[in-house]
Design an enzyme around this catalytic site. Structure first.
Site, short mmCIF file in Angstrom:
data_model
loop_
_atom_site.label_atom_id
_atom_site.label_comp_id
_atom_site.label_asym_id
_atom_site.label_seq_id
_atom_site.Cartn_x
_atom_site.Cartn_y
_atom_site.Cartn_z
N ARG A 1 -2.10 -5.45 -8.92
CA ARG A 1 -1.19 -6.42 -8.60
C ARG A 1 -1.22 -7.43 -9.73
O ARG A 1 -0.80 -6.98 -10.94
CB ARG A 1 -1.33 -6.96 -7.16
CG ARG A 1 -0.91 -5.98 -6.32
CD ARG A 1 -1.67 -6.16 -4.83
NE ARG A 1 -2.89 -6.40 -4.99
CZ ARG A 1 -3.78 -7.12 -3.88
NH1 ARG A 1 -2.98 -7.58 -2.95
NH2 ARG A 1 -4.99 -7.08 -4.26
N HIS B 1 0.90 -1.13 -0.09
CA HIS B 1 -0.11 -0.04 -0.02
C HIS B 1 0.93 1.20 -0.06
O HIS B 1 0.59 2.28 -0.78
CB HIS B 1 -0.96 0.10 1.52
CG HIS B 1 -2.07 -0.99 1.15
ND1 HIS B 1 -2.14 -1.77 2.57
CD2 HIS B 1 -3.06 -1.55 0.61
CE1 HIS B 1 -3.01 -2.69 2.09
NE2 HIS B 1 -3.51 -2.48 1.16
N SER C 1 -3.29 -8.04 2.89
CA SER C 1 -3.26 -7.95 4.25
C SER C 1 -3.69 -9.24 4.89
O SER C 1 -3.18 -9.58 6.07
CB SER C 1 -4.40 -6.95 4.76
OG SER C 1 -4.11 -5.72 4.02
N LYS D 1 -16.47 -7.07 5.35
CA LYS D 1 -15.31 -7.53 6.09
C LYS D 1 -15.28 -7.55 7.61
O LYS D 1 -15.95 -6.67 7.82
CB LYS D 1 -14.11 -6.79 5.40
CG LYS D 1 -13.81 -7.15 4.24
CD LYS D 1 -12.39 -6.55 3.66
CE LYS D 1 -11.82 -7.23 2.34
NZ LYS D 1 -10.53 -6.49 1.81
#
Ligand code: COA
Length: 170
Positions: A92, A19, A130, A43
């Protein structure tokens, strides 16, 4: 000339070097970058919004044009509220692409004037996220190459000895 603001949204549970790499790149392109923690109802974050804010602030202290904030609701609404001209997202691996394209197109449908800008992190962080950091840290492994010092500390506090998952043959 009018200052150009961009919003970099995410869950940041917790912030990683991947990040921060994106934040660094965004700060070259925009005058003001707002790292915006999104309350994502789907989440269950490990860290509270305040804890995540503190970790992000501490890890981006040396970058001048960064602000840390949090929001709930629609991202484009928040971006409009903050006079942002762009939304930053990190791309990514190829697996990110479809989800990101869908979000970017929906956001453009909602607010045509706000562009989504995709930035590629350094190759080193292509497979980082994460969840994987939390999983490895929960087994007591060292994650200091993946996350800033303050995050290493917070993860150690959270997964203190005795709470670590153990590995055994079944
Ligand atoms: N380096 C390392 N990891 C990265 C990364 C990078 N550069 N970029 C993303 N990731 C990881 C994150 O750590 C996260 O990992 P996790 O799933 O293991 O927690 C994962 O990729 C997802 O990224 P994140 O940036 O947290 O996005 P998200 O999918 O949780 O959130 C929002 C996306 C917040 C932008 C989106 O849900 C949103 O806009 N919410 C507001 C409501 C809204 O407007 N909805 C309509 C959207 S069209």
């Amino acid at each position: 000339m009018k200052k150009k603001t961009a919003v970099y949204p995410g869950t940041f549970d917790p912030i990683t070097f991947g990040h921060i790499d994106i934040v660094d790149r965004a700060c070259y392109l925009f005058d003001h970058v707002i790292i915006a923690i999104a309350e994502n109802p789907s989440k269950q974050p490990l860290f509270s919004v305040e804890e995540r804010k503190d970790m992000i602030r501490e890890s981006t202290r040396s970058i001048e044009n960064v602000e840390v904030d949090a929001f709930e609701g629609l991202l484009v609404e928040y971006a409009t509220l903050r006079n942002a001209v762009a939304i930053i997202r990190g791309l990514r691996a190829v697996t990110d692409f479809e989800y990101e394209l869908q979000m970017a197109l929906m956001n453009r449908n909602l607010r045509d004037k706000i562009a989504t800008v995709f930035l590629m992190p350094h190759e080193e962080y292509i497979y980082l996220n994460s969840s994987i950091v939390k999983e490895v840290a929960s087994f007591g492994e060292d994650v200091s190459r993946l996350v800033p010092e303050i995050v290493v500390r917070k993860l150690k506090e959270t997964y203190s000895p005795g709470t670590h998952h153990s590995t055994r043959r079944l």
